[in-house]
Every structure is written in C-alpha cells, then in structure tokens.
Design a protein around this motif. Structure first.
Motif, PDB file in Angstrom:
ATOM      1  N   PHE A   1      38.229  60.087  42.263  1.00 25.27           N
ATOM      2  CA  PHE A   1      37.416  59.176  41.453  1.00 25.27           C
ATOM      3  C   PHE A   1      37.612  57.744  41.930  1.00 25.27           C
ATOM      4  N   GLU A   2      36.610  56.903  41.685  1.00 25.71           N
ATOM      5  CA  GLU A   2      36.748  55.459  41.790  1.00 25.71           C
ATOM      6  C   GLU A   2      36.628  54.886  40.389  1.00 25.71           C
ATOM      7  N   ILE A   3      37.564  54.011  40.043  1.00 29.54           N
ATOM      8  CA  ILE A   3      37.578  53.356  38.737  1.00 29.54           C
ATOM      9  C   ILE A   3      37.274  51.883  38.967  1.00 29.54           C
ATOM     10  N   HIS A   4      36.104  51.431  38.527  1.00 27.63           N
ATOM     11  CA  HIS A   4      35.674  50.042  38.714  1.00 27.63           C
ATOM     12  C   HIS A   4      35.913  49.296  37.400  1.00 27.63           C
ATOM     13  N   GLY A   5      36.742  48.262  37.448  1.00 30.04           N
ATOM     14  CA  GLY A   5      37.049  47.519  36.235  1.00 30.04           C
ATOM     15  C   GLY A   5      37.231  46.044  36.488  1.00 30.04           C
ATOM     16  N   HIS A   6      37.720  45.335  35.484  1.00 28.32           N
ATOM     17  CA  HIS A   6      37.949  43.894  35.599  1.00 28.32           C
ATOM     18  C   HIS A   6      38.949  43.618  36.719  1.00 28.32           C
ATOM     19  N   GLY A   7      38.695  42.541  37.471  1.00 27.05           N
ATOM     20  CA  GLY A   7      39.515  42.254  38.641  1.00 27.05           C
ATOM     21  C   GLY A   7      40.847  41.595  38.357  1.00 27.05           C
ATOM     22  N   GLY A   8      41.095  41.229  37.114  1.00 22.76           N
ATOM     23  CA  GLY A   8      42.366  40.586  36.792  1.00 22.76           C
ATOM     24  C   GLY A   8      43.559  41.509  36.967  1.00 22.76           C
ATOM     25  N   GLU A   9      44.709  40.920  37.311  1.00 21.11           N
ATOM     26  CA  GLU A   9      45.907  41.717  37.578  1.00 21.11           C
ATOM     27  C   GLU A   9      46.344  42.514  36.363  1.00 21.11           C
ATOM     28  N   ALA A  10      46.220  41.927  35.158  1.00 18.32           N
ATOM     29  CA  ALA A  10      46.667  42.627  33.951  1.00 18.32           C
ATOM     30  C   ALA A  10      45.865  43.909  33.742  1.00 18.32           C
ATOM     31  N   ALA A  11      44.550  43.825  33.950  1.00 13.24           N
ATOM     32  CA  ALA A  11      43.702  45.007  33.759  1.00 13.24           C
ATOM     33  C   ALA A  11      44.012  46.082  34.792  1.00 13.24           C
ATOM     34  N   VAL A  12      44.168  45.673  36.048  1.00 18.04           N
ATOM     35  CA  VAL A  12      44.468  46.638  37.110  1.00 18.04           C
ATOM     36  C   VAL A  12      45.823  47.290  36.875  1.00 18.04           C
TER      37      VAL A  12
END
Length: 404
Positions: free
Chosen positions: A79-90
């Motif tokens: 899978f690819e998970i596309h989300g917010h680019g901020g470090e906390a979210a990742v």
C-alpha cells in the motif's frame, strides 16, 4: 527502527516540511495493518483494486483522532499511504505500524529487492514534466512491467516442471510472442515518454503559419507580416497540449527560388532545407494553405518528405477570404481557421483534434510499458525467443539487468 520483520514500511518522500508525505507499506502483514488502522470515509465496499484510491482516517488507537490519509493499494499487495507532510503526522503512522511488528527501513533497504525496471522507471518519473507522462511512469514504478515479467516466468516454470508436451510448449511460446509484441508496441511510445512530440507547420509563403503558431502556443512567438517569406528559419517553441509536451516548429514557406538573386536564393534554399528536415521527423504535420493556394495543395503535399509514421492534418487558414459560392467546394477540409482572430472557433476545433492525436502518442495506462531502450530491446528479443530457456533468459535479464 529496523528489525528482521518480514513486513516493512518506509517514507517514500523526502524528509522535511512538505504538503504531502507518502509512506510505503508491504509484506504479509500489510493488509492486516490496514484493516486494523484505516477507517474509510465512506461506506463503499472495502475491496479495492491496485491503483484505486480511498480517502479516510488512519487511527492507531480508538482514543486518538487519527490522521487524514489517502490509501492506494499496490500491484504487489502493498500500500501507499498519502498523508500530511509534517513530521508528527508521519511519525504517528510509522509508530502505529511499528506497534504491529512492522519494521521501518530506509530507502536503500526498501529498494534492495526491487527490479531494475522500477529503478529505471523512477529515473524517468523524475524527468516527467506533465501529469500525463508521470502517470505512465508511475504505473511502471508500481510494478506493471515487473508483474508482467514475473507472470510469464511463473507460467514458463510451471510448464517446465510439469514436463508439458512439445505441442503445449509451442502454444505457450506463441502466446508469449503475441503478448510481447503488444508490450513492444507500447514500448515504441514508452521509450519516447519524456520527449516532446514534434508538431510542425508547413505550407507556401504567406498562408499564416506564424499566426497559427501564435494561436496554438497562446502568445506571440513567431514574427508575422503580410509579405511572403517572413520566416526564413525554423522557429521553435515548447508548449503543452492536453498534458503532452510539444515542440512546435514554424517552418519557412516553401516556394520556387528561380526568381531570386543568387544570394537571396541561397538563404531561401537553406530555410527550405531546414524546413524539410523538420518535416521528415514530425510526429504531427499541419499543412497550411489559404484560399488562393488551395488548388496547389495536392502538388505541395506530394513534394514534402513526409514519413509514414507522421500524422498529417490539412488546415485552410484565412478562411474568411473565401467568397460565399466557394465555401461548399472546400467543405471537405475539416479544419478552417482565421488565425488572425483570437476568438475564432476554428482554432478551438483544431486544438481538440491536436489533443486527441497527441494523447494517442502516449502509452496506455495500467499496462506493462518498456520506458527505456534496454527494456524495449529485451522485449523485442522475447518476440523471437524459440525456447523456454531463451525466453526465461530474456525475462530475467529484463527484470534484473544482468544476463544469465
């Protein structure tokens, strides 16, 4: 965090502040992790096909809000998970995967077992300038050609292990040849994926080629004037039409030079020579005429060095100069334009036709497509493979880049 886990995750996008980050997830526990953490935003069927997208929330625990993501299944079961680019979210998403015995690895470890096809596709993807190009390259980074190779290696191996009779082996090789020919036909476009398509305007002097080029490009790139022979060189401009990069060439008007002085004829002949070279290599050729040169268009076209692979469109420019009783005689010319008018509907019709032809020069989506000459050469070799051993050798070299 790294370990010897068989299910892996990595950050596919660069580290740093960005609008979107992409996390890759693959391995035997990948689907289970998605089932446990992903909450789709709609009540659509949970079954998803590779390449589809589903919006929702990634929740590691029920007592936390979770991260808004877009989930995309890959052809290899990952899978690819596309989300917010901020470090906390990742980091929150990666931590939830670590809690489920998924190892976070760096990019080099993630790619260690990838086919050279994927690496080559990533290099091409980095050089794509439009979404249409990138979509085709992205299909290959996600394994379209890799899966095709692995499928045929498996079929050939099964036939070999079962001691298939010679007649059955012959049928299977014939099927491989047919499939490989289809892949090669896509590869003819794929190896040129990042090249601009060559669109050339040709015609007698003073038929409005430069004005037409200005309309197609959208700004004044060519010099226009009422006198014949203003363009004496091939003027070029890069643009994009329907998501396809295009190199547009406005050529010198082609005419007889006997009436000119020797110095003038020399310059004229050089312009015509350069125009002929551009015409020979054109993907699309617009042969432009005006009402006063209509009776010469067949003879003019026959004198041009047009390749069999070139798509040719005839354009009647300055169509406002047609007198009423002439219009019915020239209704067979599909594209009639008035390039000097910005709101001419004929220009819009011509642009729609150009868009259709240009899109047809791109390989199909979601299909195995060779996008390097190495890949195309090996695919062509598969078309002539006369044994299982020869076919396997070409397939494995295509996958690994190493000749067996």
């Amino acid at each position: 965090m790294t370990s010897h886990c068989d299910t892996l995750a990595t950050r596919l996008t660069g580290v740093g502040r960005s609008a979107v980050a992409v996390i890759g997830l693959r391995g035997p526990r990948a689907a289970q992790c998605v089932d446990e953490c992903f909450v789709p935003a709609s009540n659509a069927s949970p079954a998803m096909q590779p390449g589809q997208v589903r919006y929702g929330t990634w929740k590691s625990r029920q007592d936390v809000p979770g991260e808004s993501i877009v989930l995309t299944p890959m052809p290899d079961g990952g899978f690819e998970i596309h989300g917010h680019g901020g470090e906390a979210a990742v980091n929150a998403i990666l931590a939830s995967l670590n809690d489920r015995n998924v190892a976070t690895v760096d990019a080099s470890t993630w790619r260690r077992n990838e086919s050279i096809i994927v690496t080559e596709a990533e290099h091409v993807l980095q050089r794509c300038v439009t979404g249409q190009q990138a979509a085709v390259a992205l299909d290959q980074t996600r394994g379209a050609l890799v899966q095709w190779c692995e499928h045929w290696i498996e079929r050939l191996q099964l036939a070999h292990d079962s001691n298939a009779p010679l007649a059955q082996q012959t049928v299977l090789l014939d099927q491989l040849h047919q499939d490989a020919r289809t892949v090669c036909s896509h590869g003819e476009q794929g190896v040129r994926l990042i090249e601009p398509r060559r669109l050339v305007l040709a015609g007698p002097p003073n038929v409005g080629k430069s004005s037409l080029m200005n309309q197609i490009v959208g700004f004044r790139r060519s010099i226009t004037h009422d006198s014949a022979g203003t363009t004496r060189d091939v003027l070029q401009c890069d643009t994009v039409i329907a998501g396809v990069p295009v190199r547009l060439s406005d050529t010198a008007g082609i005419r007889e030079t006997a009436h000119l002085t020797e110095s003038g004829a020399s310059i004229e002949r050089e312009g015509i020579r350069r125009a002929s070279l551009a015409i020979e290599t054109a993907d699309l050729l617009l042969i432009v005429c005006q009402p006063s040169t209509l009776d010469q268009r067949a003879e003019f076209r026959n004198e041009l060095p047009i390749s069999n692979q070139t798509i040719v469109l005839e354009v009647l420019n300055k169509s406002d100069l047609l007198v009423e009783h002439e219009r019915s005689s020239f209704i067979g010319i599909k594209h009639q334009t008035i390039a000097s008018e910005d709101d001419d509907p004929g220009i819009g019709k011509l642009m729609n036709t150009l868009a259709g032809h240009l899109l047809s020069t791109l390989p199909p989506r979601h299909s195995p497509v060779p996008i390097s000459q190495r890949q195309q050469d090996l695919a062509l070799r598969l078309c002539q493979a006369n044994s299982f051993d020869a076919a396997n050798a070409s397939l494995k070299e295509l996958l690994t880049g190493v000749a067996p």
